[in-house]
Design an enzyme around this catalytic site. Sequence first.
Site, PDB file in Angstrom:
ATOM      1  N   GLU A 254       1.025  -1.308   0.131  1.00  0.00           N
ATOM      2  CA  GLU A 254      -0.034  -0.072  -0.042  1.00  0.00           C
ATOM      3  C   GLU A 254       0.773   1.084   0.113  1.00  0.00           C
ATOM      4  O   GLU A 254       1.682   1.448   1.039  1.00  0.00           O
ATOM      5  CB  GLU A 254      -0.809   0.049   1.337  1.00  0.00           C
ATOM      6  N   CYS A 293      -2.984   8.508   3.818  1.00  0.00           N
ATOM      7  CA  CYS A 293      -2.740   7.917   2.232  1.00  0.00           C
ATOM      8  C   CYS A 293      -3.954   8.174   1.564  1.00  0.00           C
ATOM      9  O   CYS A 293      -3.894   8.117   0.568  1.00  0.00           O
ATOM     10  CB  CYS A 293      -2.489   6.525   2.550  1.00  0.00           C
TER      11      CYS A 293
END
Length: 513
Positions: A254, A293
């Site tokens: 990720e 994020c």
Amino acid sequence: MSMLESYLAGDWRAGTGKGVAVADAVTGETVTRVSGEGLDLAAAVAYARRTGLAELGELTFPQRAAALKAAALALQERRQELYDLSARAGATRRDAAVDVDGGIGTALVYVGLARKGLPDHTLIVEDDPVPLGKGGTFAGRHVLTTPRGLSLQINAYNFPVWGMLEKLAPAFLAGLPTIVKPATPTAYIAAHAVRIIADLLPPGALQLVAGGVPGLLDLLGGQDHIGFTGSADTAARLRSDPAVTRRSARFNAEADSLNCSVLGPDAVPGEPEFDLFADALVTEMTVKAGQKCTAIRRAFVPANLLDAVGEAVEARLARVVVGAPGADGVTMGALVGLAQREDVRAAVARLARAGSVIYGDPDKVEVVGADAERGAFVSPLLLRADDPARPEPHEVEAFGPVSTLMPYRDAAEVNELIARGEGSLAGSVVSYDPGFVRRVVLGAAAHHGRLLVLDRDSAAESTGHGTPMPQLVHGGPGRAGGGQEEGGLRAVHAHLQRTAIQGSLATLDSIIN
Ligand code: NAP
């Protein structure tokens, strides 16, 4: 200042050497030192594979779910301790809730899903027998079993608790022992969470390494899983390690992404969607001081609404109070540290080549309850790039309270602009026009792990642009790392080995029962 201890092979032990000093994000004082020097990582790997795997293998899925629940409830009971530590990393109470309560909630969702959806067993049979011969004596079935390895979880600094729990929960349910390697700047928060839960989990099921992990990947191979969250550069380095390229350790990344939000042409001032868009953008800029994020980095608005949206967002940003977490009226805390502030300033300077900063000053901010220079404070910064064809907004991630407004003409153009982010974790479309929503969602889906449609009908219940839900996949293609986490029981299945077993129906029956 004492060295942060790691939890390895059932004991807390400190690394040697001077280590790295971790500063309080608000005061600049040293909170702790972090060093992985001298830690016996080979022994930790052996302990996970021998003790952790065996202990977890004794438990069925529902028994693992019960242990996970006990751990989540213990964290809930003592969450104030985690909030207090999070404040030292610059997190307000709202930010800490996203990390701490979000992490606990995620673990509990997995507990519920496991109870309902996993068998009272240690393996999963995926399908009914698939006939493979005309006479009906020969068939095949897919079975999921626990690999004979471990899960190494390397986390980013911004979510020390949620990041750990969202990886630990599915690995634990799958029967894989975990070694967590938290990011150095917030490792003390993750370590405290591990102290709270360590004794509630079977021996070897959870270990934590504070500091670097040189040589650790050399010990991993095809039975192991590596779950990484962090920057695209580190993801690329780990992905090219022989543990992954030669020995085929499973690898999930990720990474950073330039997430977008799109305002529909129907959402003019006065329509509820106009305000929903402006509110969501400000939320995403300011929660965790934009160190998320999934935060909106690119805000696409119809060209004729660019001025109006700019004004609406500026008015909301003017109400943001930056300062020490807990100080009177503060709504946005600090970045994690001074180095992060330098990174944000440098990224904003690059972004500003494509346009201008229309709200905030990268070098100056008024701060409540703290010293603006000693603490890692930065103003929310809204940029405007009138030429959306410029490369910078689609390439540069400022990991802080920063977003860029850009104009678009129509659905076709906005889809092209979205694609220039080269893969994102999350995107949103804020519109009440089903035709526009459909065109953008179907055009953008291939570039996203998750897409939110926000409008007046769903707003009250909506979980928001930036919040990954454990029931839904989290991860994105391309720049976002190409991985997928969460997604309910898919995440548990992803940690297991799928094997097709062929034989007579009676043989298959005797194996799985
Ligand atoms: P980072 O510098 O890439 O570090 C991430 C983790 O990797 C840290 O634990 C770091 O440890 C570790 N690491 C670095 N080099 C390593 C190596 N050679 N071997 C093993 N581990 C290594 O990222 P960060 O600064 O912590 O996080 C910010 C970035 O993460 C942003 O770009 C953000 O977009 C991204 N992010 C993505 C997601 C997502 O879900 N996709 C979530 C959060 C953040 P040390 O700290 O000890 O160096």
